[in-house]
Design an enzyme around this catalytic site. Structure first.
Site, PDB file in Angstrom:
ATOM      1  CG  HIS A 197     -11.751   6.015 -23.033  1.00 32.29           C
ATOM      2  ND1 HIS A 197     -11.018   5.083 -22.776  1.00 32.29           N
ATOM      3  CD2 HIS A 197     -11.229   7.187 -22.307  1.00 32.29           C
ATOM      4  CE1 HIS A 197      -9.708   5.433 -22.432  1.00 32.29           C
ATOM      5  NE2 HIS A 197      -9.916   6.674 -22.003  1.00 32.29           N
ATOM      6  CD  GLU A 253      -7.598   8.071  -8.023  1.00 35.65           C
ATOM      7  OE1 GLU A 253      -7.710   9.140  -8.616  1.00 35.65           O
ATOM      8  OE2 GLU A 253      -6.703   7.132  -8.258  1.00 35.65           O
ATOM      9  NE  ARG A 303     -14.969  28.732 -16.917  1.00 38.37           N
ATOM     10  CZ  ARG A 303     -15.425  27.843 -16.225  1.00 38.37           C
ATOM     11  NH1 ARG A 303     -15.430  26.405 -16.537  1.00 38.37           N
ATOM     12  NH2 ARG A 303     -16.067  28.032 -15.053  1.00 38.37           N
ATOM     13  CB  CYS A 327      -8.132   4.982 -18.055  1.00 38.17           C
ATOM     14  SG  CYS A 327      -7.353   6.465 -17.565  1.00 38.17           S
ATOM     15  CD  GLU A 345      -6.472   4.976 -22.771  1.00 31.96           C
ATOM     16  OE1 GLU A 345      -6.193   5.712 -21.659  1.00 31.96           O
ATOM     17  OE2 GLU A 345      -6.850   5.445 -23.956  1.00 31.96           O
TER      18      GLU A 345
HETATM   19  N1  GLN Z   1      -5.347   6.883 -10.821  1.00 30.86           N
HETATM   20  C1  GLN Z   1      -5.985   7.911 -11.601  1.00 30.86           C
HETATM   21  C2  GLN Z   1      -7.461   7.428 -12.171  1.00 30.86           C
HETATM   22  O1  GLN Z   1      -7.766   6.257 -12.033  1.00 30.86           O
HETATM   23  C3  GLN Z   1      -5.245   7.622 -13.148  1.00 30.86           C
HETATM   24  C4  GLN Z   1      -5.997   8.660 -14.146  1.00 30.86           C
HETATM   25  C5  GLN Z   1      -5.235   8.700 -15.410  1.00 30.86           C
HETATM   26  O2  GLN Z   1      -4.253   8.015 -15.609  1.00 30.86           O
HETATM   27  N2  GLN Z   1      -5.401   9.509 -16.104  1.00 30.86           N
HETATM   28  O3  GLN Z   1      -8.537   8.195 -12.206  1.00 30.86           O
HETATM   29 ZN    ZN Z   2      -5.394   6.252 -17.845  1.00 32.44          ZN
END
Ligand code: GLN
Ligand code: ZN
Length: 762
Positions: free
Chosen positions: A697, A487, A17, A729, A668
């Site tokens: 975003h 997550e 890279r 999102c 979204e």
């Molecule tokens: N569950 C995922 C998150 O919240 C969904 C991400 C995505 O759809 N790209 O990060």
């Molecule tokens: Zn998403």
């Protein structure tokens, strides 16, 4: 000189890279422009040299880019949106990067997918400038290769029709006129190349494999005739890839000297066309035989047979061998991989190895099969060994896969909905999030230390638990209704599952460019996929133990996993997706057994996998829906299945979205709210749905009034009883403070909207 082997495009990023690092150093202001320009030139030359040393006859020049080849094509024609500094002439490096990356005052140009790949290109905005040839880029790179390395390169550029189709900023009816605007500029490019003595020029026209109207097909005739007349001495190679050409007869009649066809991703249609319809005597067939989109070594015996078949329709002297597409879409070299087991390693081929395969085939074509006997044998052996490996022969998986039945929830949505209302006790206009919370520096640091072995499993686990607890508390305090664990244990939504399922392999340096300097490292799905151990249960039930509200389980869906991986090519993608689906189903059942009754299966990549030809959409979507239902249909009626999709242009696939039969979908929308609402005016959706009420975003915290407005608008077309309120999102890329602030505003907006409805009722 006769040409036997060719290449369409070479990866930019470098074995380690280097390219990415160079760009980022420059952007960070740690390199002056001269040094940057010089170092990028050295990289570029090293790639050319490598291709030459491997024995490629026709080496592409001008495929190298400092960001993106569509942007390159735009700026050579002076296409610069007016929000950026530009007063004609060659576009400066600064402006070039500004278009790609945006500035404080001017948002970056839009980015979208390059056909059906995971590469994103910068969309040219044609409305704001009149094109003119400000930089004959292919000529510059042709000269450079010749002067510096004595390479007689093949300049590459995107053909006029594909280029205009990839751009925006004109009305459909103006399409021909816009192409006519560019035509003289392309003629000039070609002319100047001709004067320079260039022999072959590659015009990429991938649009030729998509579904095209007759008008566009006719325009192709006009345009390529004009180009031919402008520089009859230059050989034009019309290059297609990613699928079979849609109008074979018309395409082969175009006044070009060579035609590049993909014989890997053509579902044998190109081969069939060549055999049945013949190939013109006066043209060269540039045969894409080595897979430019995937990482597997080719069985050379098969490829030789294919070549022999082609040689029945086209005499050998007029066949050139090359990869099926640019090698941009595969990693640079397998040589860097030290930790991959031999059986798999021997069956891999990245860009550099693919070029070796191309050269071998070209030799086989010229000198006969016996000239490459040893290499044929070794390739066959490598693939056979992988095929016979236990990982590719999981009897149990294969049996299940071949006996799949219907995948259907126990009761229809309406029945499930009532049952879920009663048992889950989720309030009216519920609020939730999409799954991830900020992956802060600290989270990433802890994971890195753990991966390096500097942090014990137990210490890492404790850290993750603390993070989960912190965010359960935050969510409770904000007053969200359905919570998530956040997550924190996942770097990436595919990698995380791939590392825990059987049948996956990860590479160390298998990077490919996603957009700009951003690279991704797709996993290799090389074996039969099966469930190994629970993947999400521990974190989810821990989170659930901390609250009386529901915690939503969170999985990545099978189609997204397939679309974001390099998938074995001895099985169909559908079969691999179903294998993954069965493994995920075990995970869902395990969650359900552990009293997790709201479960989300994300399919952000479902839409982007749509085939390039419209007539193939149906079967793709059917298979995608089936795989999703395979994951989600075995649960009880009371268990609520959610899904999430990262896009809003789904008018075309709304039928399939309904067919997923998810209890709740979140989509979204924030950046195109208006359009989406319109879609729902035209088509009813009678399941739970959350339209993102704010755009994650951007770090900006939206005003209460904005969010309320966006909820109100959605409720004009959607049933409030089925509506969910959520961001559009996951929040993993956001900062902590802005996330908390925005969610507070969102919960307040929900409260006020509820109040309004209840008041109306009374
Ligand atoms: N569950 C995922 C998150 O919240 C969904 C991400 C995505 O759809 N790209 O990060
Ligand atoms: Zn998403």
């Amino acid at each position: 000189m006769t040409f036997k082997s060719s290449n369409i495009g070479y990866p930019r990023i470098g074995e380690k890279r280097e390219w990415k690092k160079l760009l980022e150093k420059f952007w960070a202001g740690k390199l002056d422009e001269d040094t940057f320009t010089e170092e990028s030139k050295q990289l570029r030359l090293s790639y050319l040299k490598k291709q030459r040393d491997k024995g490629i006859d026709l080496i592409p020049v001008g495929d190298f880019s400092l960001y993106d080849h569509v942007l390159d094509t735009g700026v050579m024609f002076g296409i610069v949106p007016t929000r950026f500094d530009y007063d004609g002439g060659g576009v400066s490096l600064q402006t070039y990067f500004n278009i790609a990356r945006g500035t404080k005052g001017a948002p970056a140009a839009e980015m979208t997918k390059w056909y059906n790949t995971n590469y994103h290109y910068i969309v040219p905005e044609l409305n704001e400038s009149t094109p003119s040839l400000v930089h004959n880029r292919p000529l510059e790179y042709y000269r450079e290769a010749k002067q510096e390395l004595g390479i007689e390169g093949k300049p590459v550029l995107i053909g006029p029709i594909s280029f205009v189709l990839l751009s925006k900023g004109y009305a459909k009816e103006q399409f021909n006129d816009v192409v006519y605007q560019f035509l003289p500029l392309y003629e000039q490019v070609l002319n100047e190349l001709g004067e320079e003595g260039v022999q072959w020029v590659q015009f990429d026209e991938p649009a030729l494999v998509t579904t095209l109207s007759d008008d566009v097909v006719n325009l192709y005739k006009e345009v390529y005739e004009a180009l031919h007349n402008a520089a009859p001495e230059v050989n034009v190679l019309l290059q297609t890839y990613f699928e079979s050409v849609t109008h074979y007869e018309e395409v082969t009649k175009l006044p070009v000297q060579g035609i590049g066809l993909d014989f890997v991703h053509d579902r044998s249609e190109n081969l069939k066309a060549v055999k049945e319809k013949g190939f013109p005597q006066d043209k060269v067939l540039v045969a894409g035989l080595i897979d430019g989109r995937n990482v597997w070594r080719s069985k050379l015996d098969k490829k030789i047979s294919l070549l022999n078949e082609l040689a029945q329709a086209v005499d050998k002297g007029r066949i050139i061998v090359q990869p099926s597409s640019s090698l941009l879409h595969v990693p640079v070299t397998v040589k860097s991989e030290k930790d991959i087991p031999d059986v798999l390693f021997n069956a891999l081929s990245f860009a550099d190895e693919k070029l070796d395969e191309v050269v071998l085939l070209a030799q086989g074509l010229e000198k006969g099969e016996s000239a490459i006997q040893l290499e044929i044998k070794s390739s066959v052996k490598a693939i056979q060994e992988l095929n016979h490996s236990p990982q590719r022969n999981n009897k149990q998986v294969q049996e299940t896969i071949h006996n799949l039945g219907e995948a259907k929830r126990k009761a229809p949505f309406k029945v499930r909905h009532d049952l879920q209302q009663k048992s889950l006790q989720i309030p009216f206009l519920p609020t939730t999030t999409i799954g991830s919370f900020p992956q802060t520096k600290e989270v990433r640091k802890q994971r890195l230390q753990w991966r390096k072995g500097e942090l014990s499993d137990a210490a890492y686990e404790t850290y993750i638990k603390e993070e989960i607890k912190k965010w359960i508390d935050i969510q409770e305090e904000i007053g969200l209704d359905v919570l998530v664990h956040g997550e924190f244990e996942r770097t990436d939504m595919v990698e995380y599952f791939g590392e825990k399922l059987n049948g996956f392999q990860f590479t160390k340096f298998g990077w490919v460019q996603s957009y700009g300097s951003r690279c991704v490292k797709p996993p290799l799905i090389f074996g039969d996929v099966s469930f190994n151990t629970p993947m999400t249960v521990k974190e989810t039930i821990y989170a659930q133990s901390l609250t009386d509200k529901h915690v939503k389980g969170m999985l990545t869906g099978p189609i997204t996993i397939v679309n974001w991986s390099f998938v074995r090519d001895d099985r169909t993608k559908t079969e691999v997706a179903n294998q993954i689906a069965l493994a995920l189903r075990e995970e869902i059942e395990e969650l359900e057994r552990n009293a997790i009754l709201v479960i989300q299966v994300d399919e952000p990549a479902l839409r982007e996998g749509l085939p390039l030809k419209e007539e193939l959409h149906d079967s793709y979507l059917k298979a995608a829906v089936y795989a999703f239902k395979l994951v989600t249909s075995s649960v009880e009626n009371e268990t609520q299945i959610h899904t999430h999709m990262c896009y809003s242009e789904f008018e075309e696939i709304i039928g399939s979205i309904k067919a997923l039969d998810a209890d709740v979908i979140s989509i979204e929308t924030s950046r195109s709210h208006g359009e989406l609402i319109k879609a729902f005016e035209d088509s009813t959706y009678e399941r739970g749905i959350g339209l993102g009420v704010y755009d994650i975003h951007s770090p900006r915290v939206p005003e209460l009034s904005e969010m309320k407005r966006s909820i109100d608008r959605a409720l004009q077309v959607l049933d409030p009883k089925l509506f969910w309120i959520n961001p559009d999102c996951g929040l993993k890329t956001r900062g902590v403070e802005e996330t908390v602030e925005a969610l507070k505003v969102m919960v307040e907006a929900a409260k006020q909207t509820r109040g309004k409805y209840l008041a109306q009722k009374n």
